[in-house]
Design a protein around this motif. Structure first.
Motif, short mmCIF file in Angstrom:
data_model
loop_
_atom_site.label_atom_id
_atom_site.label_comp_id
_atom_site.label_asym_id
_atom_site.label_seq_id
_atom_site.Cartn_x
_atom_site.Cartn_y
_atom_site.Cartn_z
N PRO A 1 0.81 -1.23 0.00
CA PRO A 1 0.00 0.00 0.00
C PRO A 1 0.84 1.28 0.00
N GLU A 2 1.91 1.30 0.78
CA GLU A 2 2.77 2.48 0.81
C GLU A 2 3.46 2.69 -0.54
N VAL A 3 3.89 1.60 -1.14
CA VAL A 3 4.56 1.68 -2.44
C VAL A 3 3.60 2.19 -3.50
N LEU A 4 2.38 1.66 -3.51
CA LEU A 4 1.39 2.12 -4.49
C LEU A 4 0.96 3.55 -4.21
N GLY A 5 0.96 3.94 -2.93
CA GLY A 5 0.66 5.33 -2.59
C GLY A 5 1.68 6.28 -3.18
N SER A 6 2.95 5.88 -3.18
CA SER A 6 3.99 6.70 -3.79
C SER A 6 3.76 6.84 -5.29
N LEU A 7 3.34 5.73 -5.92
CA LEU A 7 3.06 5.78 -7.35
C LEU A 7 1.90 6.73 -7.64
N ASN A 8 0.85 6.66 -6.83
CA ASN A 8 -0.29 7.55 -7.05
C ASN A 8 0.08 9.01 -6.88
N THR A 9 0.91 9.29 -5.88
CA THR A 9 1.35 10.67 -5.67
C THR A 9 2.17 11.16 -6.85
N TYR A 10 3.01 10.30 -7.36
CA TYR A 10 3.81 10.69 -8.53
C TYR A 10 2.91 10.92 -9.74
N ARG A 11 1.94 10.04 -9.96
CA ARG A 11 1.04 10.20 -11.10
C ARG A 11 0.25 11.50 -11.01
N THR A 12 -0.07 11.90 -9.78
CA THR A 12 -0.88 13.10 -9.59
C THR A 12 -0.05 14.37 -9.71
N TYR A 13 1.14 14.40 -9.07
CA TYR A 13 1.91 15.65 -8.97
C TYR A 13 3.15 15.70 -9.86
N LYS A 14 3.62 14.54 -10.34
CA LYS A 14 4.77 14.48 -11.24
C LYS A 14 6.04 15.09 -10.65
N ASP A 15 6.14 15.09 -9.32
CA ASP A 15 7.33 15.65 -8.65
C ASP A 15 8.23 14.47 -8.24
N LEU A 16 9.06 14.02 -9.18
CA LEU A 16 9.84 12.80 -8.97
C LEU A 16 10.77 12.92 -7.77
N LYS A 17 11.45 14.03 -7.63
CA LYS A 17 12.43 14.18 -6.54
C LYS A 17 11.76 14.04 -5.18
N ALA A 18 10.66 14.75 -4.98
CA ALA A 18 9.98 14.71 -3.69
C ALA A 18 9.41 13.33 -3.41
N VAL A 19 8.77 12.75 -4.42
CA VAL A 19 8.11 11.46 -4.20
C VAL A 19 9.14 10.35 -4.03
N LYS A 20 10.24 10.44 -4.73
CA LYS A 20 11.28 9.41 -4.58
C LYS A 20 11.84 9.42 -3.16
N GLY A 21 11.95 10.61 -2.58
CA GLY A 21 12.41 10.70 -1.20
C GLY A 21 11.46 9.99 -0.26
N HIS A 22 10.16 10.18 -0.49
CA HIS A 22 9.16 9.51 0.34
C HIS A 22 9.20 7.99 0.11
N TYR A 23 9.34 7.59 -1.15
CA TYR A 23 9.40 6.17 -1.47
C TYR A 23 10.59 5.50 -0.78
N ASN A 24 11.73 6.15 -0.82
CA ASN A 24 12.92 5.58 -0.16
C ASN A 24 12.71 5.46 1.34
N TRP A 25 11.97 6.42 1.89
CA TRP A 25 11.71 6.38 3.33
C TRP A 25 10.78 5.24 3.70
N VAL A 26 9.69 5.05 2.95
CA VAL A 26 8.72 4.01 3.31
C VAL A 26 9.24 2.62 3.02
N THR A 27 10.28 2.50 2.20
CA THR A 27 10.84 1.18 1.90
C THR A 27 12.17 0.95 2.60
N ALA A 28 12.53 1.84 3.52
CA ALA A 28 13.83 1.74 4.19
C ALA A 28 13.97 0.44 4.97
#
Length: 373
Positions: A310-337
């Protein structure tokens, strides 16, 4: 549906205990107690838990936050039999005993065969799941029995034809899924109504997706009712349905609880104009490119790669919505740490078998791996 039915007198907001406030890996029990106090003080009485929620800590929270703090007959406590752990008739009783001990409830007011679909329906018929709940009721361990459901409307119809003794059904009902060809909220609702089966509503805000809607959808609601939350529209949509026992909301903080109480305490049915507004939003959502994950986490525990899907797919949805790769990648790295990354997926298919939204999770994880690495 008859004018009088099981649960008609129950206030139409239920406290879902799936997404409780946490401190690290533990339930923030003091906050849960405070939330329960506010909930009951405002006249609400229905609490919903289940065997797997928060690895059993949700049922344990019932014992600490509810039992002994409120007169037992003044509240309703619901829990669910984890049918996927049952392979023979002898498996049921020990699991119910664990649940009663965890909660300290002595009995459950509402007890459900959890997450039935076509395969689990057949398994319950084979090993006597319905005979078990009937015996448990006769023994006073439960007051009413039913089931929660995650499949197509024809399967629901088959269950209710085969088991008219089911006293209620718990369905995913929200405006976003009403015409959804996979979830079939509208069709399932009509089947339950056809059988005069009372309904408990789950996922009225679709795991929070209908509470936080940026862009045009959110602007439509705010333009109509600036002082009302986006989530309140979804709660009122569910509460306006006929034959409803209660509408469950998984409240994880005080703000969510207060908003729901403000919406449901002095409840008003949706008007024709408000239904038209929701239809505008549905049209917008139909064009959105997001994965319809509700964060139920049924896919997580059995994932061999320990991916927090769910967290991983949430990151994908945020990226699809806002297209801010740098910010979303930071969140993705955090939730998958401390868990698996999407790229660790071995495509075993366990997650897709468990998913009540019928999401093509493997394809989505491959997309995530391509975007975030």
């Amino acid at each position: 549906m008859k004018n009088t039915y099981l649960g008609k007198e129950i206030p139409k907001l239920g406290f879902g205990l799936m997404r409780l406030p946490m401190i690290g890996d533990e339930v923030d029990i003091e906050q849960v107690k405070h939330m329960a106090d506010i909930f009951v003080e405002n006249g609400f009485t229905y609490f919903d838990t289940a065997y797997p929620y928060i690895n059993g800590k949700s049922e344990e929270a019932v014992k600490e936050a509810l039992i002994g703090r409120f007169p037992r007959e003044s509240i309703q406590i619901a829990s669910k039999m984890p049918v996927w752990l049952c392979n023979k008739p002898e498996d049921f009783n020990p699991l119910l005993e664990v649940q009663l001990k965890r909660t300290g409830a002595e009995y459950f007011d509402f007890y459900l065969l959890h997450a039935l679909d076509r395969n689990r329906m057949e398994q319950m018929d084979k090993i006597g799941g319905w005979d078990f709940v009937k015996r448990a009721k006769e023994e006073g361990l439960i007051r009413h029995f039913g089931f929660s459901f995650h499949d197509k409307a024809d399967v629901l119809d088959q269950i209710l034809i085969s088991h008219p003794e089911a006293e209620f059904v718990q369905l995913q009902l929200n405006y976003a899924d009403w015409e959804n060809s996979d979830v079939q909220s509208g069709k399932c609702y009509e089947i339950a109504r056809k059988h005069n089966t009372p309904i408990i509503v789950m996922e009225p805000v679709k795991g929070g997706n209908l509470a936080n809607m940026p862009g045009e959808a959110g602007r439509i609601f705010k333009s109509k009712e600036p002082g009302k939350s986006v989530a309140s529209w979804a709660m009122r949509y569910a509460g306006s349905l006929e034959g409803i026992i209660t509408v469950l909301s998984g409240m994880s903080d005080l703000d969510q609880m207060q908003d729901n109480i403000d919406t449901m305490k002095d409840f008003s049915q949706l008007s024709e104009e408000e239904y038209a507004t929701i239809e505008q939003v549905v049209d917008v959502l139909a064009k959105a490119d997001t994965v319809p994950c509700t964060s139920c986490k049924y896919c997580v525990d059995g994932c061999p790669q320990k991916i927090n899907i769910p967290e991983v797919l949430g990151s994908l949805n945020t990226y699809r919505t806002y297209k801010d790769l740098k910010a979303v990648k930071g969140h993705y790295n955090w939730v998958t740490a401390n868990s698996g990354k999407a790229s660790d997926c071995i495509a075993c298919g366990y997650c897709e078998e468990q998913c009540p939204q019928h999401i093509a999770i493997i394809d989505a994880l491959q997309e995530v791996a391509g975007v975030f690495g």
